[in-house]
Design an enzyme around this catalytic site. Structure first.
Site, short mmCIF file in Angstrom:
data_model
loop_
_atom_site.label_atom_id
_atom_site.label_comp_id
_atom_site.label_asym_id
_atom_site.label_seq_id
_atom_site.Cartn_x
_atom_site.Cartn_y
_atom_site.Cartn_z
N TRP A 1 -2.77 4.56 7.02
CA TRP A 1 -1.57 4.89 6.23
C TRP A 1 -1.75 4.46 4.78
O TRP A 1 -2.30 3.40 4.50
CB TRP A 1 -0.38 4.14 6.83
CG TRP A 1 0.83 4.06 5.96
CD1 TRP A 1 1.06 3.15 4.97
CD2 TRP A 1 1.98 4.91 5.99
NE1 TRP A 1 2.29 3.39 4.39
CE2 TRP A 1 2.88 4.45 5.00
CE3 TRP A 1 2.35 6.01 6.78
CZ2 TRP A 1 4.12 5.07 4.78
CZ3 TRP A 1 3.59 6.61 6.56
CH2 TRP A 1 4.45 6.14 5.56
N ASN B 1 0.82 4.20 1.11
CA ASN B 1 1.99 4.56 0.30
C ASN B 1 1.73 4.20 -1.15
O ASN B 1 0.70 4.65 -1.69
CB ASN B 1 3.33 4.12 0.90
CG ASN B 1 3.55 2.68 1.20
OD1 ASN B 1 2.95 2.13 2.11
ND2 ASN B 1 4.45 2.03 0.48
N ASP B 2 2.57 3.48 -1.81
CA ASP B 2 2.57 3.40 -3.28
C ASP B 2 1.21 3.09 -3.93
O ASP B 2 0.49 2.20 -3.46
CB ASP B 2 3.50 2.28 -3.75
CG ASP B 2 4.79 2.23 -2.98
OD1 ASP B 2 5.14 3.21 -2.32
OD2 ASP B 2 5.44 1.17 -3.03
N GLN C 1 -0.84 0.67 -1.41
CA GLN C 1 -0.28 0.13 -0.18
C GLN C 1 -1.00 0.81 0.99
O GLN C 1 -1.11 2.04 1.04
CB GLN C 1 1.22 0.43 -0.12
CG GLN C 1 2.03 -0.35 -1.13
CD GLN C 1 2.19 -1.81 -0.71
OE1 GLN C 1 3.01 -2.13 0.12
NE2 GLN C 1 1.37 -2.68 -1.29
N TRP D 1 3.26 3.19 8.86
CA TRP D 1 3.48 2.03 8.00
C TRP D 1 3.42 0.77 8.85
O TRP D 1 3.87 0.77 10.00
CB TRP D 1 4.85 2.17 7.32
CG TRP D 1 5.12 1.14 6.26
CD1 TRP D 1 4.80 1.23 4.94
CD2 TRP D 1 5.75 -0.13 6.44
NE1 TRP D 1 5.19 0.09 4.28
CE2 TRP D 1 5.78 -0.76 5.17
CE3 TRP D 1 6.29 -0.81 7.53
CZ2 TRP D 1 6.33 -2.03 4.98
CZ3 TRP D 1 6.83 -2.07 7.34
CH2 TRP D 1 6.85 -2.67 6.07
N PHE E 1 3.06 -6.53 -0.62
CA PHE E 1 3.78 -5.34 -1.06
C PHE E 1 3.35 -4.89 -2.45
O PHE E 1 2.44 -5.48 -3.06
CB PHE E 1 5.29 -5.62 -1.02
CG PHE E 1 5.95 -5.28 0.31
CD1 PHE E 1 5.20 -5.10 1.46
CD2 PHE E 1 7.34 -5.12 0.39
CE1 PHE E 1 5.81 -4.78 2.67
CE2 PHE E 1 7.96 -4.79 1.59
CZ PHE E 1 7.19 -4.62 2.74
N ARG F 1 11.75 -6.78 -5.41
CA ARG F 1 10.30 -6.49 -5.26
C ARG F 1 9.76 -5.49 -6.28
O ARG F 1 10.49 -4.83 -6.98
CB ARG F 1 10.03 -5.98 -3.85
CG ARG F 1 10.73 -4.69 -3.49
CD ARG F 1 10.30 -4.21 -2.09
NE ARG F 1 11.04 -3.03 -1.69
CZ ARG F 1 12.20 -3.06 -1.04
NH1 ARG F 1 12.76 -4.20 -0.71
NH2 ARG F 1 12.81 -1.92 -0.73
N ASP F 2 8.44 -5.37 -6.23
CA ASP F 2 7.64 -4.36 -6.93
C ASP F 2 7.48 -4.67 -8.43
O ASP F 2 7.90 -3.89 -9.30
CB ASP F 2 8.22 -2.94 -6.74
CG ASP F 2 8.39 -2.58 -5.28
OD1 ASP F 2 7.72 -3.21 -4.43
OD2 ASP F 2 9.20 -1.68 -4.96
N GLU G 1 13.50 0.93 -6.16
CA GLU G 1 12.13 0.54 -5.80
C GLU G 1 11.16 0.93 -6.92
O GLU G 1 11.38 1.89 -7.66
CB GLU G 1 11.70 1.23 -4.50
CG GLU G 1 12.44 0.71 -3.28
CD GLU G 1 11.84 1.20 -1.97
OE1 GLU G 1 11.59 0.37 -1.09
OE2 GLU G 1 11.62 2.43 -1.82
C1 FRU Z 1 8.25 1.75 -1.77
C2 FRU Z 1 8.10 0.44 -1.03
C3 FRU Z 1 8.12 -0.71 -2.01
C4 FRU Z 1 7.40 -1.79 -1.26
C5 FRU Z 1 6.36 -1.03 -0.51
C6 FRU Z 1 6.05 -1.55 0.83
O1 FRU Z 1 7.55 2.81 -1.27
O2 FRU Z 1 9.12 0.31 -0.06
O3 FRU Z 1 9.41 -1.05 -2.45
O4 FRU Z 1 6.83 -2.75 -2.10
O5 FRU Z 1 6.85 0.30 -0.39
O6 FRU Z 1 5.01 -0.84 1.42
#
Ligand code: FRU
Length: 496
Positions: A40, A42-43, A59, A67, A102, A164-165, A219
């Site tokens: 998987w 993501n970001d 991610q 996830w 994260f 976060r982030d 986010e």
């Molecule tokens: C957005 C998110 C972020 C977090 C990450 C976790 O896509 O939810 O806010 O840091 O993905 O995987």
């Protein structure tokens, strides 16, 4: 506090992803988009230029196509045309990042690349039921590959569920960090911290509060200058769909405003989507050495499982790198970076065409990954709809990328796509006599850039079986095409 040995965790993760990789089904696996070898994604995280290479972290869950506890995957490149797969960079190992490393960002600082990320814990140790415990952490690397975690630099006020982030940048000697927060009264905010050395951080101010009362968390904020303005990009959680906007479970947008260190951010625009497609999220940008503002986004979904997730061993990809500029209308423009043309392995100039409904034009056959550039003479066309059927298979399935002259919009329509989610997404077309489209087709996605990049539409698309074609068609009337160019694209991977 260390609770697990990161080296051991990274080795375990590499073994898991190699196992998944050996069973990966490639029917939709991208050739011109960054994705992990399996599992998987993501970001995009930690986007930077460091050690003579472009560094892209992301991610990553290496244990399945779902996830799960987040790691940072990693690829790098000298030219942003082809990419090298690098070892997984970080895994959960501290008490503070026990349930996930994260999202976060990177700043090149002399011999070090300094990264900031959110250490994530479930309060109950299992799920979000009792809320999250989130803190901003720092780690450093001297080669981009091996990281030393340095622990927490920003603690969250007690009880805030989302915190976060971190996106960090430097101006002169001063460091700035923005991140997303769900406030005590359940509103989405972006908070700003500052630092003199990147190590000790002070709260500066609440930089932005989303005027939409439904948005409870923002986010992955990004904050960057374009011209003499600042763009604040963010991904609001909670807004209800209105018209064509916020149709996805997750949407990325931006406001443009005035800002200077020590001042409030003054928004000059309303919220606008970064991309109108079904899958574009968590934009993260960086300033390239030549001053261009380049960004990556995630094409994937938490709410609508991508078809590849079920049995193909992988899920999600990053959108192609985009260069961002600001128009006089304060709208952000996005086009593929110039380097993207370096993937073109063969070009067919099909030239001007008048297309009628009963005679579609074959643009490319046996398509693996391709880019089509098309100019439609709107003033000289009578067609109600004109467009490209992409990843069209012998059984009649295809995804439609089409201009609708009644609605004056460009749609990516998946109602007849072989697998996965249906529905369409749609961007407005600026009035004018001609419409230029750039369409990037990969095995599992399409990205459409309108005109000078005023709008983009990016969606995952999962074709039916068989060889794939791209065809130009019209409906109810003829279309005058003044230019049609088709490129086949090579793979981005140096080691796969
Ligand atoms: C957005 C998110 C972020 C977090 C990450 C976790 O896509 O939810 O806010 O840091 O993905 O995987």
């Amino acid at each position: 506090m260390t609770v697990r040995d990161m080296e051991y965790e990274l080795a375990r993760a590499e073994t898991a992803v190699a196992d998944l990789r050996s069973n990966r089904n490639d029917r939709w696996y991208p050739r011109v988009h960054i994705a992990p070898p399996a599992g998987w994604i993501n970001d995009p995280n930690g986007i930077s230029f460091f050690g003579g290479r472009y560094q892209v972290y992301f991610q990553h869950h290496p244990y399945s196509a779902q996830w799960g506890p987040m790691h940072w995957g990693h690829v790098s490149s000298t030219d942003m045309v082809t990419w090298r797969r690098e070892p997984i960079a970080m895994a959960p190992s501290l008490e503070e990042d026990r349930d996930g490393v994260f999202s976060g960002s990177a700043v090149a600082d002399g011999d070090e690349l300094v990264v900031f990320y959110t250490g994530h814990r479930w309060r109950n140790g299992r799920n979000e039921g009792d809320g999250n415990l989130q803190v901003q952490c720092r780690a450093v690397t001297t080669d981009g590959i091996e990281f030393t975690k340095q622990g927490v630099v920003v603690e969250g006020p007690a009880g805030l569920p989302h915190f976060r982030d971190p996106k960090v940048w430097r101006m002169g000697e001063k460091w700035f960090m923005v991140f997303g927060v769900c406030s005590a009264d359940n509103r989405g905010e972006v908070w700003l911290y500052t630092s003199a050395d990147g190590e000790a951080w002070d709260f500066d101010r609440i930089l932005f509060r989303d005027p939409d009362p439904d948005a409870f968390m923002l986010e992955c904020p990004d904050m960057f200058p374009l011209g003499d303005k600042w763009v604040l990009a963010y991904c609001p959680m909670g807004p209800k769909p209105t018209g064509y906007v916020s149709r996805n479970g997750h949407n990325a947008g931006y406001v443009v405003g005035d800002w200077a260190p020590g001042s409030d951010f003054v928004a000059l625009t309303d919220y606008r989507l970064v991309d109108w497609g079904a899958e574009f999220y968590a934009l993260q940008s960086f300033e390239a050495p030549d001053g261009r503002r380049i960004g990556f986004g995630w094409m994937g979904s938490f709410t609508v499982p991508p078809a590849s997730q079920a049995e193909d061993g992988w899920s999600g990809q990053l959108a192609v790198p985009r260069e961002f500029t600001l128009g006089d209308d304060l709208r952000v423009r996005a086009l593929p970076i110039a380097e993207f043309a370096g993937l073109r392995s063969h070009t067919d100039v099909l030239g001007a065409q008048v297309v009628t409904p009963d005679a579609p034009v074959t643009v490319l056959t046996e398509v693996d990954s391709a880019e089509v550039e098309l100019t439609i003479d709107l003033a000289g066309s009578t067609a109600e709809r004109v467009g490209l059927a992409v990843n069209a298979t012998p059984d009649g399935h295809a995804t439609l990328v089409e201009y609708d002259d009644l609605a004056r919009r460009v749609n990516v329509d998946r109602r007849n796509t072989g697998h996965g989610e249906k529905g369409y997404r749609s961007a407005p077309v600026d009035p004018g006599d001609e419409l230029r489209l750039r369409v990037i087709v990969d095995r599992g996605s399409v990205e459409v850039f309108l005109g000078d990049g005023a709008e983009t539409v990016s969606s995952l698309i999962f074709a039916a079986d068989g060889p794939r074609e791209i065809r130009l068609y019209t409906e109810s009337g003829t279309a005058t095409i003044t230019s049609l160019v088709a490129h086949r694209l090579g793979s981005i991977w140096e080691n796969d």
